[in-house]
Each structure stands twice: as C-alpha cells, then as structure tokens.
Design an enzyme around this catalytic site. Structure first.
Site, PDB file in Angstrom:
ATOM      1  CB  SER A 116    -123.926  16.242 -62.390  1.00  0.00           C
ATOM      2  OG  SER A 116    -123.698  14.942 -61.875  1.00  0.00           O
ATOM      3  CE1 TYR A 171    -125.293  14.538 -67.746  1.00  0.00           C
ATOM      4  CE2 TYR A 171    -123.845  13.977 -65.920  1.00  0.00           C
ATOM      5  CZ  TYR A 171    -125.037  14.489 -66.384  1.00  0.00           C
ATOM      6  OH  TYR A 171    -125.970  14.955 -65.497  1.00  0.00           O
TER       7      TYR A 171
END
Length: 260
Positions: free
Chosen positions: A138, A148
C-alpha cells in the site's frame, strides 16, 4: 498453461487479479477463508473463461492456513508460475486502542505469510528458471501510521530485497502499492470512508491492469495512478518527523490505515 495462485481472492484486488488472469488464460489456485465464496468465484471463472480453477480454503493468519498454501506452492507436479500475495486487512483506532491479538494477527498475515509463501514458491521457480511474485502492499507503507503501515513497509523492503538477491534467477519480484481502492476492505475494517474525496478512489480492475503492465516491464515497485506516484515519492523523501507531524494533524479524516 500458466498457473497463478492468488490469496485473498474472493473480493477486492484479489478478485480483480483472478478475473484478469483467468481472462488471460491462466489456470488458477484461489485462496481465501470463505469456502463458499471461493467455490462460487471458481465456478464463475470456469464458466466464463474455460480455465481450471482450484480452491484452497485457508486462513493465512493461522499456521495451518499458511502451511496449506506452502504445500501447494511446493507441489512440483502442478507448478505455480505466478504468486499474488494479496490477503490482508486493516482496523480502525490507534495503537493503544487496538487489541494486541489483532495487531499480532496483522503481522502474521501481512509479514509471516508473505515471507513463508514466497520462500515456498521461489525454489521451484528458480529451478524452472521462470516465475513471478507480486506482493500487495500500500502507499501507506511510506507513511508512519501504525502497525498497518509498518507491516506494509516490511512487504515493500522484503520484496525489493528478494528482487536484488535473486536477480538473474528468472524470478521477477514486484510489490504493488495502491492507494484508496473501492473494495470491501474499509467496510470489513469498520472504517468510515465517507470523508475520502471521490477523486482519490481507484478501480480494482484498473489497479490490476497497471500492476501487470509494470510486472511485464520488469518494475520492482508498482504505484498505480499518477496521483499516488507523487504521494509515494513525497512520502519517501520528506523527513519522517515532518511527515509524521502532518499525518498526525490530519488524523483519521485521511488516515493511511484506510488505504488498501
């Protein structure tokens, strides 16, 4: 016939990879937790594209699930030419508000599963002198915002390291770093996405098309869409303290943990 294995294959970017690869004539191994959705996806792809589709129900946040995928990748009689490590999840809330079990599950899925499946696939690919691994990260990997982002940063560095270590082996390694993609990701994580402007969203099928073009071109890092290329470049070169302060002030209204 090329066989591709896709994790997280029943929704979002994983489902888009499955559709595109089937359309290109690839036989598939689809991996996800939900056996019913896997079966439905497999039936639809077989009917539409006439390819062979295996289903492999597995939770890659558990040792048993990872081991099942490792075993399939080591099956030299049915070699996998392309591995797409796409399975992942996000969660809302700050670090101290998130249960430790959820943080550890995220690291298991985003890091350990990617490490182990890549290690299972690579020897056979090297022996055959061809193959490819796409690890989905990402643009959040370039932003200092929680577990994350940290786990996706590991995916970026790991993939780049594998591309360097195995250069000349015939295996291509690429990490895909999309931005906001219209998938089930945010809903499943309980994240509010209504504050994200419409222009920031990407289409999963277009993300996959861009990723496969970049893989064919030999790129190691793929950031679909010019807007996110600029964002990733800025994030990689702006001092971390400055970017971290800006990111903190922005808060959850534009939280990188909401990025796929």
């Amino acid at each position: 016939m090329t066989t591709s294995l896709v994790t997280g294959a029943t929704a979002g970017i994983g489902a888009a990879f499955a559709r595109r690869l089937a359309a290109d004539g690839h036989d598939l191994v689809l991996v996800a937790r939900d056996e019913q959705r896997l079966t439905e996806s497999a039936q639809a792809l077989r009917a539409r594209h006439g390819v062979a589709v295996e289903v492999l129900p597995a939770d890659l946040a558990q040792d048993e699930g990872i081991a099942a995928v490792e075993d399939r990748l080591r099956d030299g009689g049915r070699p996998v030419r392309l591995l797409v490590n796409n399975a992942g999840f996000g969660h809302g809330g700050s670090f101290l508000d998130t249960p430790m079990a959820d943080e550890l599950r995220m690291l298991k899925l985003h890091c350990e599963a990617v490490l182990r499946t890549t290690a299972a696939a690579a020897p056979g690919m090297r022996e055959r002198g061809r193959g490819a691994v796409i690890n989905v990260a990402s643009v959040a990997a370039f932003m200092p915002r929680g577990t994350y982002s940290a786990s996706k940063a590991w995916v970026v560095r790991f993939t780049e390291s594998m591309a360097y270590d195995l250069a000349g082996s015939g295996i291509r390694f690429m990490v895909l770093c999309p931005g906001f993609v219209r998938t089930e990701f945010h809903q499943r994580a309980g994240m509010k996405a209504s504050n994200i402007p419409s222009w920031a969203w990407l289409d999963a099928d277009k993300v996959v098309a861009a990723a496969l073009r970049d893989l064919a071109r030999g790129k190691t890092l793929s950031v679909p869409d010019p807007r996110y290329k600029v964002a990733a470049a800025l994030a990689r070169h702006v001092p971390e303290g400055v970017f971290g302060a800006v990111s903190t002030r922005a808060g959850r209204r534009f939280d990188p943990k909401n990025l796929n």
